[in-house]
Write an enzyme that holds these catalytic residues in place. Sequence first.
Site, PDB file in Angstrom:
ATOM      1  N   GLU A 165     -10.662  -2.199   4.640  1.00 46.08           N
ATOM      2  CA  GLU A 165      -9.130  -1.634   4.786  1.00 46.08           C
ATOM      3  C   GLU A 165      -9.286  -0.318   4.230  1.00 46.08           C
ATOM      4  OE1 GLU A 165      -6.910  -5.727   3.882  1.00 46.08           O
ATOM      5  OE2 GLU A 165      -6.966  -4.212   2.168  1.00 46.08           O
ATOM      6  N   ASP A 187      -5.479   0.724   9.754  1.00 46.93           N
ATOM      7  CA  ASP A 187      -5.320   1.829   8.412  1.00 46.93           C
ATOM      8  C   ASP A 187      -5.934   3.122   8.758  1.00 46.93           C
ATOM      9  OD1 ASP A 187      -4.194  -0.570   7.507  1.00 46.93           O
ATOM     10  OD2 ASP A 187      -6.217  -0.993   6.430  1.00 46.93           O
ATOM     11  N   TRP A 209       9.431 -10.577  -8.676  1.00 48.14           N
ATOM     12  CA  TRP A 209      10.465 -11.595  -8.333  1.00 48.14           C
ATOM     13  C   TRP A 209      10.540 -12.690  -9.240  1.00 48.14           C
ATOM     14  CZ3 TRP A 209       8.380 -16.078  -7.193  1.00 48.14           C
ATOM     15  CH2 TRP A 209       6.985 -16.196  -6.888  1.00 48.14           C
ATOM     16  N   PHE A 231       1.768  -1.088  10.059  1.00 51.63           N
ATOM     17  CA  PHE A 231       1.040  -1.283   8.895  1.00 51.63           C
ATOM     18  C   PHE A 231       0.402   0.161   8.340  1.00 51.63           C
ATOM     19  CE2 PHE A 231      -0.830  -5.887   9.250  1.00 51.63           C
ATOM     20  CZ  PHE A 231       0.252  -6.400   9.188  1.00 51.63           C
ATOM     21  N   ASP A 255       0.685  -1.304   0.133  1.00 54.08           N
ATOM     22  CA  ASP A 255       0.026  -0.134  -0.004  1.00 54.08           C
ATOM     23  C   ASP A 255       0.893   1.365  -0.185  1.00 54.08           C
ATOM     24  OD1 ASP A 255      -1.723  -1.945   0.650  1.00 54.08           O
ATOM     25  OD2 ASP A 255      -2.298  -1.219   2.753  1.00 54.08           O
TER      26      ASP A 255
HETATM   27  C1  FRU Z   1      -4.027  -3.695   2.671  1.00 52.96           C
HETATM   28  C2  FRU Z   1      -3.330  -4.113   4.080  1.00 52.96           C
HETATM   29  C3  FRU Z   1      -3.687  -3.080   5.257  1.00 52.96           C
HETATM   30  C4  FRU Z   1      -2.604  -3.313   6.115  1.00 52.96           C
HETATM   31  C5  FRU Z   1      -1.473  -3.637   5.254  1.00 52.96           C
HETATM   32  C6  FRU Z   1      -0.440  -4.543   5.597  1.00 52.96           C
HETATM   33  O1  FRU Z   1      -3.337  -4.083   1.486  1.00 52.96           O
HETATM   34  O2  FRU Z   1      -3.990  -5.307   4.361  1.00 52.96           O
HETATM   35  O3  FRU Z   1      -5.000  -3.268   5.794  1.00 52.96           O
HETATM   36  O4  FRU Z   1      -2.422  -2.373   6.764  1.00 52.96           O
HETATM   37  O5  FRU Z   1      -1.980  -4.082   4.110  1.00 52.96           O
HETATM   38  O6  FRU Z   1       0.737  -4.592   5.054  1.00 52.96           O
END
Ligand code: FRU
Length: 538
Positions: free
Chosen positions: A255, A205, A338, A119, A63
């Site tokens: 999310e 998030d 990759w 995160f 993200d």
């Molecule tokens: C979305 C997510 C978020 C989380 C992050 C972890 O892609 O799952 O909800 O914070 O990626 O890498």
Amino acid sequence: MLIKYMKSIHIYSLLSLLIAFSCSALAATENQYDNFHTYKDTDYQQAYRPKFHFTSKKNWINDPNGMLYYDGEYHLFFQHNPLGTGWGNMAWGHAVSKDMVHWEQLPHAITPYGSGYIFSGTGVVDHNNSLGKQVKNTKTLVLMYSYALDTRPNFGALTPPKETAYYQGIAYSTDRGRTFELLNDGAPIIPFQGRDVDPKGTQRDPKLFWHQESQKWVTLLWLGESSGGKIRVFSSDNLVDWEFETDMTRKWAHECFDLLKLPILNADGSMPDEVQYKWLMYDGSFDYEIGHFDGKNFKAEQKVKNHKLGHWNAAQTFNNSPDGRAVIIGWLKNSDFWRYKMPFTEQLSFPATLELRKVGNEILLYRWPVKEISSLYTQSWKLNSAKTLMQANSFLKKISPECFDMTLSISAKENFSLIIRGSILSYNHSKNQLNFISQKNQIKKLDWDKLRPEAQKNRKNWQLRPDQFTFSNVKNTSANIGMRILVDRGSFEIFFNQGQQVLTHSEISDLNNKNIQFKGESSIISSLTIHEIKSSWE
Ligand code: FRU
């Protein structure tokens, strides 16, 4: 209400203690995640390195995080694994740019501490020094992230756990984003964050922003998979003390929320004489509602719609945008570089403006690549008058740009296809649909196992996905089908009808196939322009 929260308070204080303890234990040892200096051994010259889509110099990204503009620089943070090309060990990587096109990667902004990972979240410029950390005239940059604590051995390499303790923390910078401090040593900032609603604890998030009308800071927090679609709203005067405002329920919630205010443009994108503003709220999978946000609650004024087509997740917009544009970047997921032995994997979408336009009785979302892309154009080719598909083909035969930005308008009399490097975009006249079928989907399963055996363990269920997408009702606004196609080494981004529908597709192209070709009979190309794109890393 308070009694309901007693359980959260308890866990909250317990967590603070645990973090404080783990942090002091950690201070003595070197932080293995602060390894950006080792990235010096990598450059941007690899054969499959996207030319104009953001990738980290090395290792995994997902993200976009904390996107903000300050003092001539766009800051892009991103979910980053500093230790490998698979998801895990989440830290916030960091890059800056003057134009959203040329990026310079900087040392990781926030790295894991205690037994937890950093995160996703958002960032703001602390315009009125709410946090009280401002040094002279340099505004403080404030990042709010989710801290994912997990005591499982090996957590860093595993998928997010079903049950863990998440809380929200703050990091800030007083030197234009060159260094970051953890507020209160990285302890929880927001209490009552929703364990009562989602006891399994995946609240994460945070979307942090300044709400001008109520003169408050606001945070939206997604309360997790088992909350039944809850988003919790908090407000604060000082970015440190947060008050619960309300819980909003949206069955579609998943999310990474964003919430911003935008002008409603006319259907053709022009600004009306009397401008009305509405709030746009969307989640990681780009379900969106348009309505009004009063600082506490969001009231939708039309039913939920979706703007995702293809590989896309967890987008967000720049805070403090300098010129009134809302610019969005998403994770262009499933870009498995990759598998091609690249030192990096995954990429972000090309920055696009986000607009709301009134079309008939509806307000619709539009996305369009930012104009700064033109700084990467090298050669350009143009068809000056209307041409048949055959005529267009003989023109296309003479050129072979590797990466390009193509704009075309077609008067479609019947079915036709546009084939770019083996991927097919085909128009079904009777259904008024465009279908995209990737080249990858047409070839047999790659022998990916041999390339990266250790990845098999984490990706047992991995298989080639059916990369086929459909744009419906494509001729609804004009007689011609208008589209813009960005082709990079690892992606196609296709914008229809001025960006009313957008496909973001990750596809690592065959380097030897640069063919662009039409198939069909009587359709007419009204206009076609192709700009070759050079590498933004040069
Ligand atoms: C979305 C997510 C978020 C989380 C992050 C972890 O892609 O799952 O909800 O914070 O990626 O890498």
